[in-house]
Design an enzyme around this catalytic site. Structure first.
Site, PDB file in Angstrom:
ATOM      1  N   GLY A   1     -18.540  20.963  69.148  1.00  0.00           N
ATOM      2  CA  GLY A   1     -18.334  22.210  68.413  1.00  0.00           C
ATOM      3  C   GLY A   1     -19.472  22.366  67.416  1.00  0.00           C
ATOM      4  N   GLY A   2     -19.242  23.183  66.397  1.00  0.00           N
ATOM      5  CA  GLY A   2     -20.295  23.482  65.421  1.00  0.00           C
ATOM      6  C   GLY A   2     -20.907  22.242  64.791  1.00  0.00           C
TER       7      GLY A   2
ATOM      8  N   GLY B   1     -20.796  18.989  65.835  1.00  0.00           N
ATOM      9  CA  GLY B   1     -21.459  18.139  66.822  1.00  0.00           C
ATOM     10  C   GLY B   1     -22.819  18.690  67.216  1.00  0.00           C
TER      11      GLY B   1
ATOM     12  N   LEU C   1     -20.606  15.446  50.800  1.00  0.00           N
ATOM     13  CA  LEU C   1     -20.549  14.913  49.422  1.00  0.00           C
ATOM     14  C   LEU C   1     -20.249  13.413  49.459  1.00  0.00           C
ATOM     15  CD1 LEU C   1     -18.436  17.625  47.519  1.00  0.00           C
ATOM     16  CD2 LEU C   1     -20.902  17.262  47.379  1.00  0.00           C
TER      17      LEU C   1
ATOM     18  N   GLU D   1      -9.555  29.922  57.802  1.00  0.00           N
ATOM     19  CA  GLU D   1      -9.341  29.828  59.240  1.00  0.00           C
ATOM     20  C   GLU D   1      -8.892  31.213  59.737  1.00  0.00           C
ATOM     21  OE1 GLU D   1      -9.718  27.004  61.176  1.00  0.00           O
ATOM     22  OE2 GLU D   1     -10.536  26.072  59.377  1.00  0.00           O
TER      23      GLU D   1
ATOM     24  N   ASP E   1      -4.416  20.590  55.519  1.00  0.00           N
ATOM     25  CA  ASP E   1      -5.765  20.038  55.639  1.00  0.00           C
ATOM     26  C   ASP E   1      -6.101  19.197  54.402  1.00  0.00           C
ATOM     27  OD1 ASP E   1      -8.350  19.948  57.077  1.00  0.00           O
ATOM     28  OD2 ASP E   1      -9.077  20.934  55.263  1.00  0.00           O
TER      29      ASP E   1
ATOM     30  N   LYS F   1      -6.832  14.942  53.822  1.00  0.00           N
ATOM     31  CA  LYS F   1      -7.895  14.351  53.000  1.00  0.00           C
ATOM     32  C   LYS F   1      -7.283  13.438  51.935  1.00  0.00           C
ATOM     33  CE  LYS F   1     -10.925  18.292  53.806  1.00  0.00           C
ATOM     34  NZ  LYS F   1     -11.411  19.593  53.290  1.00  0.00           N
TER      35      LYS F   1
ATOM     36  N   GLY G   1     -18.853  23.339  55.804  1.00  0.00           N
ATOM     37  CA  GLY G   1     -20.016  23.903  56.497  1.00  0.00           C
ATOM     38  C   GLY G   1     -20.555  22.921  57.512  1.00  0.00           C
TER      39      GLY G   1
END
Lengths: 379, 379
Positions: free
Chosen positions: A13-14, A16, A172, A226, A237, A241, A358
């Protein structure tokens, strides 16, 4: 002395695809550092392509760019079957073949599996592979670390052979910093942070008086959320984390033991209410309650933030009042921020702040992780 | 599989002693991680003690604690000569012996040299040792990295075998983060930060209207400054940190090519004016100028900070106007803060903030560095 690191990428996807582009554009930098990243296989959810001979060959950069282009267009990896440049596998074969490759390579060089998918399908395979000598795992995928404790323990049983910086705060330096603090024997007693760019944006915007419903709709049209903003507003989500951080600190908990505050009630859930109805009729009903809570916080000189809080045995995710002039309270826009309190950072926390989402940043974090394990591949 | 890391500690001032205490108290944590830190030698400016047999023995924890106590009392390591637990060397012998030890150990296990001194005397030896295979260097000492470019190039010629987190911002993850960003091919185009707790405190206190002279005197009596506060006010300590960061980014510069603003004029320098006279008569003369500059900044909606700025070919250290609501402008007290701008962190920087001084934090940073190179010692 050159470290040659064979890489197997799961998920294109984005993130990868961006990782493959970063790898290619960083070749001169890595070459100076004495590192060579050798991509030997790539998989999407259905297919996998691998080099013809796992021991000697690697994908050329132009093949990888062609692959990125193909995947950007929405096509399947299977379309590369006739290129003559790779072997193609599908379905059940994939996991078997990856284990095969890892077994073949462990004598020679080892293998690094990079999971940039968002799938739970990779968990069983990863926790098997991590036991093979010289097999390393780098994750952007949160699922493997937020599944059962049994899988978690397997995955981290060789702590030097797993990295997962991009699972929290994208690129980060959150995980690497916490690991440094733990290694130096400085006990962390509290972590509080805003780990969702979307919810960070929403909470700082409603503060200035805009109705919640309007801010969420605007965030959606800006592409910050989303497709169904309830995926963000549910807090799940952030909970994943939080679980990753809590487990890193030694908490023996599961996802369902985290107290998660959803920003919409169950009767507006995706199973009950269609998206359009939620946006038009559901959201505005929530405005008043949020406004009241903001006013109460404001009368205490505080602001509201959607935070993850880990402290002693507590691990919570939801709206909290925080001091206006704390790093969390000052947060604007979609930045992530994390405050870490420990013996060394007791009164004033160690603060890490910046873009936490991002594809570019996330892929950069994955790439830094790969470079971080290079010593294990030095001969 | 256990990594056994033989350590040689240079410098047993506050940071060195704290490091030894951290090593001892972290043994259970490191044991769980499969790492054993084996202290085989310690030196101060005049003497060095080493284990009787470098290949097989290590100092017991109670010997190390005795050593810490001895050094805290101001005594010399030489007093351990009759303990029967160590060999003792002095003067010229020291460097020779360390090279000997490293040569002996490189076949077997390697050696990590930890420089917690503040001396320039270690530079030649370190840059020789780093060439020996399996010899690693961990620095809290800034001098070796801020000497000539020739020595710098030698020291970093094996980038995986040197760590120096605690040379900038003590234990804050500054160097490790910059290295991660560089490795991931994300070009850094600007770094700006407040890297002196003392000057950070002074600049944020004068902002509220207190005269400069009063703030400096108060900082001195609070123990925030060096015994002679001009050592802080000269900006030279910040300049060394700026040089380390600039060289990390690839700038081919020396200490004397950095534009450094001193907060006192040459005619009040330590060679010209006794300390007492500087404090009583010198400092108050500076109040007006600082006040004027604060007022000008304030009329622009800005505040003054003593910063290090690295941007393109610029590397400067001195007072700058910064936006009140930037991470730098919001800084209060003695925290350090660093803003890093790169492709991934273009509009909003990556920010790292927290205590950037103190023996505990500095030693913790050194220890985290030692743990970070453990893979090179795995057999």
């Amino acid at each position: 002395m050159v470290s040659s690191i064979p890489l197997f990428l799961m998920g294109c996807g984005g993130v990868g695809r961006q990782l493959l582009r970063h790898i290619i554009s960083c070749r001169p930098i890595h070459s100076k550092q004495g590192v060579r990243l050798r991509v030997v296989g790539v998989s999407d959810s259905k297919s996998m392509v691998a080099v013809p001979d796992i021991l000697t060959s690697e994908f050329h950069d132009d093949f990888l760019l062609k692959l990125c282009k193909l995947k950007s267009s929405g096509a399947s990896l299977h379309e590369l079957a006739n290129s003559g440049e790779c072997q193609v596998f599908s379905g059940q074969e994939i996991a078997m073949k990856v284990v095969d490759f890892a077994s073949t390579l462990r004598e020679l060089s080892g293998l690094t599996l990079v999971d940039c998918s968002a799938s739970a399908q990779t968990i069983a395979m990863l926790s098997e592979l991590v036991n093979l000598e010289r097999c390393c795992v780098v994750l952007a995928n949160k699922k493997p670390l937020t599944s059962s404790l049994e899988y978690y323990d397997k995955l981290v049983s060789q702590p030097r052979r797993i990295r997962h910086e991009s699972t929290v705060g994208a690129g980060l330096p959150v995980i690497s910093t916490i690991n440094r603090i733990i290694s130096s024997g400085d006990p962390i007693f509290r972590i509080i942070g805003s780990l969702s760019g979307t919810l960070g944006y929403v909470m700082s915007e409603v503060e200035s008086g805009r109705p919640f419903s309007q801010v969420v709709t605007a965030a959606k049209s800006l592409g910050y959320t989303e497709p169904d903003p309830r995926d963000d507003l549910s807090g799940m989500d952030v909970a994943r984390k939080a679980l990753i951080l809590a487990r890193l600190l030694g908490h023996r908990i599961n996802l369902d033991s985290i107290k998660v505050e959803s920003l919409y009630p169950v009767e507006m859930g995706p199973d009950v209410m269609p998206l359009e109805e939620f946006l038009v009729n559901g959201l505005p009903i929530l405005d008043n309650d949020i406004k009241k809570r903001i006013d109460i916080a404001s009368s205490n000189g505080n602001v509201l933030r959607y935070v993850c809080l880990i402290e002693e045995s507590r691990c919570e995710v939801g709206i909290q009042e925080v001091a206006k002039d704390s790093p969390l309270g000052r947060l604007k826009g979609s930045d992530n921020v994390l405050e870490i309190y420990s013996r060394c950072y007791r009164e004033q926390p160690l603060v890490i702040q910046g873009a936490g989402a991002g594809n570019d940043t996330t892929a950069a974090g994955v790439l830094a992780d790969i470079l971080d394990i290079q010593d294990l591949f030095r001969h």
